[in-house]
Motif scaffolding. Structure first.
Motif, PDB file in Angstrom:
ATOM      1  N   UNK A  79       6.714  17.624 -44.286  1.00 14.22           N
ATOM      2  CA  UNK A  79       5.343  17.996 -44.659  1.00 14.22           C
ATOM      3  C   UNK A  79       5.199  19.502 -44.824  1.00 14.22           C
ATOM      4  N   UNK A  80       6.077  20.257 -44.202  1.00 18.78           N
ATOM      5  CA  UNK A  80       6.080  21.711 -44.381  1.00 18.78           C
ATOM      6  C   UNK A  80       7.025  22.116 -45.503  1.00 18.78           C
ATOM      7  N   UNK A  81       8.231  21.570 -45.482  1.00 19.29           N
ATOM      8  CA  UNK A  81       9.278  22.024 -46.398  1.00 19.29           C
ATOM      9  C   UNK A  81       9.011  21.647 -47.849  1.00 19.29           C
ATOM     10  N   UNK A  82       8.446  20.484 -48.097  1.00 21.76           N
ATOM     11  CA  UNK A  82       8.246  20.061 -49.491  1.00 21.76           C
ATOM     12  C   UNK A  82       7.272  20.985 -50.225  1.00 21.76           C
ATOM     13  N   UNK A  83       6.042  21.198 -49.713  1.00 18.92           N
ATOM     14  CA  UNK A  83       5.118  22.054 -50.477  1.00 18.92           C
ATOM     15  C   UNK A  83       5.404  23.547 -50.379  1.00 18.92           C
ATOM     16  N   UNK A 114       7.606  30.782 -50.002  1.00 19.80           N
ATOM     17  CA  UNK A 114       8.776  30.321 -49.237  1.00 19.80           C
ATOM     18  C   UNK A 114       8.864  31.037 -47.885  1.00 19.80           C
ATOM     19  N   UNK A 115       8.459  32.303 -47.836  1.00 19.64           N
ATOM     20  CA  UNK A 115       8.417  33.002 -46.549  1.00 19.64           C
ATOM     21  C   UNK A 115       7.412  32.337 -45.616  1.00 19.64           C
ATOM     22  N   UNK A 116       6.287  31.939 -46.163  1.00 20.52           N
ATOM     23  CA  UNK A 116       5.274  31.207 -45.404  1.00 20.52           C
ATOM     24  C   UNK A 116       5.873  29.912 -44.849  1.00 20.52           C
ATOM     25  N   UNK A 117       6.605  29.201 -45.700  1.00 20.18           N
ATOM     26  CA  UNK A 117       7.236  27.965 -45.255  1.00 20.18           C
ATOM     27  C   UNK A 117       8.224  28.191 -44.122  1.00 20.18           C
ATOM     28  N   UNK A 118       8.995  29.266 -44.209  1.00 18.09           N
ATOM     29  CA  UNK A 118       9.946  29.582 -43.140  1.00 18.09           C
ATOM     30  C   UNK A 118       9.229  29.854 -41.818  1.00 18.09           C
ATOM     31  N   UNK A 119       8.136  30.588 -41.893  1.00 17.87           N
ATOM     32  CA  UNK A 119       7.371  30.875 -40.681  1.00 17.87           C
ATOM     33  C   UNK A 119       6.752  29.601 -40.104  1.00 17.87           C
ATOM     34  N   UNK A 120       6.278  28.722 -40.979  1.00 19.32           N
ATOM     35  CA  UNK A 120       5.680  27.466 -40.513  1.00 19.32           C
ATOM     36  C   UNK A 120       6.725  26.584 -39.823  1.00 19.32           C
ATOM     37  N   UNK A 121       7.915  26.500 -40.393  1.00 23.41           N
ATOM     38  CA  UNK A 121       8.987  25.727 -39.747  1.00 23.41           C
ATOM     39  C   UNK A 121       9.355  26.336 -38.396  1.00 23.41           C
ATOM     40  N   UNK A 147      17.256  22.629 -62.088  1.00 22.59           N
ATOM     41  CA  UNK A 147      16.569  23.520 -61.151  1.00 22.59           C
ATOM     42  C   UNK A 147      15.968  22.740 -59.990  1.00 22.59           C
ATOM     43  N   UNK A 148      15.453  21.552 -60.259  1.00 21.38           N
ATOM     44  CA  UNK A 148      14.882  20.718 -59.198  1.00 21.38           C
ATOM     45  C   UNK A 148      15.973  20.269 -58.225  1.00 21.38           C
ATOM     46  N   UNK A 149      17.108  19.849 -58.744  1.00 28.28           N
ATOM     47  CA  UNK A 149      18.209  19.401 -57.892  1.00 28.28           C
ATOM     48  C   UNK A 149      18.780  20.558 -57.070  1.00 28.28           C
ATOM     49  N   UNK A 150      18.910  21.724 -57.699  1.00 28.15           N
ATOM     50  CA  UNK A 150      19.387  22.906 -56.973  1.00 28.15           C
ATOM     51  C   UNK A 150      18.399  23.285 -55.873  1.00 28.15           C
ATOM     52  N   UNK A 151      17.102  23.214 -56.185  1.00 27.31           N
ATOM     53  CA  UNK A 151      16.075  23.520 -55.184  1.00 27.31           C
ATOM     54  C   UNK A 151      16.136  22.550 -54.013  1.00 27.31           C
ATOM     55  N   UNK A 152      16.476  21.303 -54.295  1.00 28.32           N
ATOM     56  CA  UNK A 152      16.613  20.307 -53.229  1.00 28.32           C
ATOM     57  C   UNK A 152      17.745  20.689 -52.273  1.00 28.32           C
ATOM     58  N   UNK A 153      18.868  21.109 -52.838  1.00 30.88           N
ATOM     59  CA  UNK A 153      20.002  21.538 -52.013  1.00 30.88           C
ATOM     60  C   UNK A 153      19.634  22.795 -51.221  1.00 30.88           C
ATOM     61  N   UNK A 154      19.026  23.760 -51.885  1.00 32.95           N
ATOM     62  CA  UNK A 154      18.652  25.004 -51.216  1.00 32.95           C
ATOM     63  C   UNK A 154      17.637  24.768 -50.110  1.00 32.95           C
ATOM     64  N   UNK A 155      16.719  23.834 -50.335  1.00 31.41           N
ATOM     65  CA  UNK A 155      15.726  23.515 -49.313  1.00 31.41           C
ATOM     66  C   UNK A 155      16.390  22.957 -48.057  1.00 31.41           C
ATOM     67  N   UNK A 176      19.419  23.519 -46.946  1.00 36.95           N
ATOM     68  CA  UNK A 176      20.092  24.594 -46.219  1.00 36.95           C
ATOM     69  C   UNK A 176      19.082  25.555 -45.583  1.00 36.95           C
ATOM     70  N   UNK A 177      17.963  25.791 -46.243  1.00 35.55           N
ATOM     71  CA  UNK A 177      16.928  26.656 -45.674  1.00 35.55           C
ATOM     72  C   UNK A 177      16.362  26.057 -44.396  1.00 35.55           C
ATOM     73  N   UNK A 178      16.120  24.750 -44.411  1.00 36.12           N
ATOM     74  CA  UNK A 178      15.613  24.074 -43.214  1.00 36.12           C
ATOM     75  C   UNK A 178      16.588  24.245 -42.052  1.00 36.12           C
ATOM     76  N   UNK A 179      17.869  24.029 -42.315  1.00 41.34           N
ATOM     77  CA  UNK A 179      18.882  24.188 -41.278  1.00 41.34           C
ATOM     78  C   UNK A 179      18.880  25.604 -40.706  1.00 41.34           C
ATOM     79  N   UNK A 180      18.852  26.605 -41.601  1.00 40.38           N
ATOM     80  CA  UNK A 180      18.933  27.995 -41.160  1.00 40.38           C
ATOM     81  C   UNK A 180      17.720  28.392 -40.330  1.00 40.38           C
ATOM     82  N   UNK A 181      16.531  28.026 -40.784  1.00 38.32           N
ATOM     83  CA  UNK A 181      15.303  28.435 -40.097  1.00 38.32           C
ATOM     84  C   UNK A 181      15.201  27.772 -38.727  1.00 38.32           C
ATOM     85  N   UNK A 182      15.469  26.480 -38.670  1.00 42.89           N
ATOM     86  CA  UNK A 182      15.353  25.764 -37.392  1.00 42.89           C
ATOM     87  C   UNK A 182      16.444  26.215 -36.425  1.00 42.89           C
ATOM     88  N   UNK A 183      17.641  26.480 -36.939  1.00 44.46           N
ATOM     89  CA  UNK A 183      18.706  27.002 -36.081  1.00 44.46           C
ATOM     90  C   UNK A 183      18.284  28.335 -35.461  1.00 44.46           C
TER      91      UNK A 183
END
Length: 275
Positions: free
Chosen positions: A24-28, A66-73, A239-247, A249-256
């Protein structure tokens, strides 16, 4: 003693337990902006035309989201809140994050400045490249300096990113501003080599996965479609598929990073209390 492996296990466990809230955070706030960025970047030209300015501002806006999303996660991991509460906390901490990001960018630019000075002294000036088909030439001395300093700069940036890994968690958990920078430096003291190793592994794996996705799907979709121009059906889907992959990895990095902050902070504060 901080265990990177245990922190990674905790990261995967958290994602599994709070998967719905994470989505709910990462998608939007991460996936959608990244997908839009992938389609906007080819449209941004170097000339200061109204269209380029608009596309450039839109690109900047998506990057801020995206910075907002990182802070929210980060808030979702650290604070006892649901996804809506985490998004509100992320929005509240965003101005401080932007200020810190500008400072971090300024540090990197200053550190990289000698490379551009060497190029200028060697006869290569940005915006004054040779004619198409001609190879730029640079004097031997500046070329050697630029090469050696580039290697030093790469190592410096890796160490800097590793030591500043806990800036966002400090911004969120302790409501800090610029002081989040020295706070991260203090918390990561003694962990530099471990974090550099994790950072290198993350960069290699994420970049390989991103390039593979872009190359494979971009090539296949490009062959199957008749799209023309910088943005077409093939580039949009890629671009959508690449964004899916990047998302992912971003989730992993932020939560870690958020979980590592909690482990390091609580561990060191416990030691101080016992002392």
């Amino acid at each position: 003693m901080v265990s990177i492996g245990t922190t990674w296990d905790g990261t995967s466990g958290f994602i599994s337990d709070r998967f719905g809230a994470v989505l709910r955070i990462a998608v939007p706030l991460i996936f959608v902006p990244m997908a839009l960025l992938g389609n906007l970047m080819p449209l941004v030209g170097r000339d200061a035309t109204p269209a380029n300015i608009v596309f450039g501002l839109a690109t900047l806006a998506m990057s801020i989201v995206t910075l907002w999303g990182n802070l929210a996660l980060t808030a979702l991991v650290i604070e006892p809140v649901d996804s809506s509460g985490a998004i509100r906390i992320g929005a509240a901490r965003l101005p401080a994050k932007l200020l810190v990001a500008v400072i971090e960018l300024g540090i990197v630019v200053v550190a990289a400045a000698p490379i551009f000075v060497a190029f200028a002294l060697g006869g290569i000036v940005p915006g004054q490249m040779p004619a198409p088909g001609a190879m730029p030439t640079i004097a031997f001395g500046p070329a050697v300096f630029a090469l050696v300093y580039s290697l030093f700069f790469t190592v410096l940036v890796l160490i800097l990113f590793a030591r500043l890994l806990l800036v966002d968690p400090a911004l969120v958990a302790e409501r800090r501003g610029v002081s989040a920078l020295p706070r991260s430096l203090r918390l990561t003291r003694g962990l530099t080599l471990k974090l550099v190793g994790v950072l290198l592994l993350y960069i290699i794996v994420s970049q390989v996965a991103t390039m593979a996705t872009r190359t494979v799907f971009g090539t296949i979709l490009g062959l199957l479609t008749l799209g023309a121009g910088p943005v077409n059906f093939a580039t949009i889907i890629t671009a959508i598929l690449v964004a899916l992959v990047q998302t992912g990895f971003s989730i992993l990095a932020v939560i870690f990073a958020a979980r590592l902050f909690v482990v390091v902070r609580d561990g060191r504060e416990a030691v101080i209390e016992l002392a």
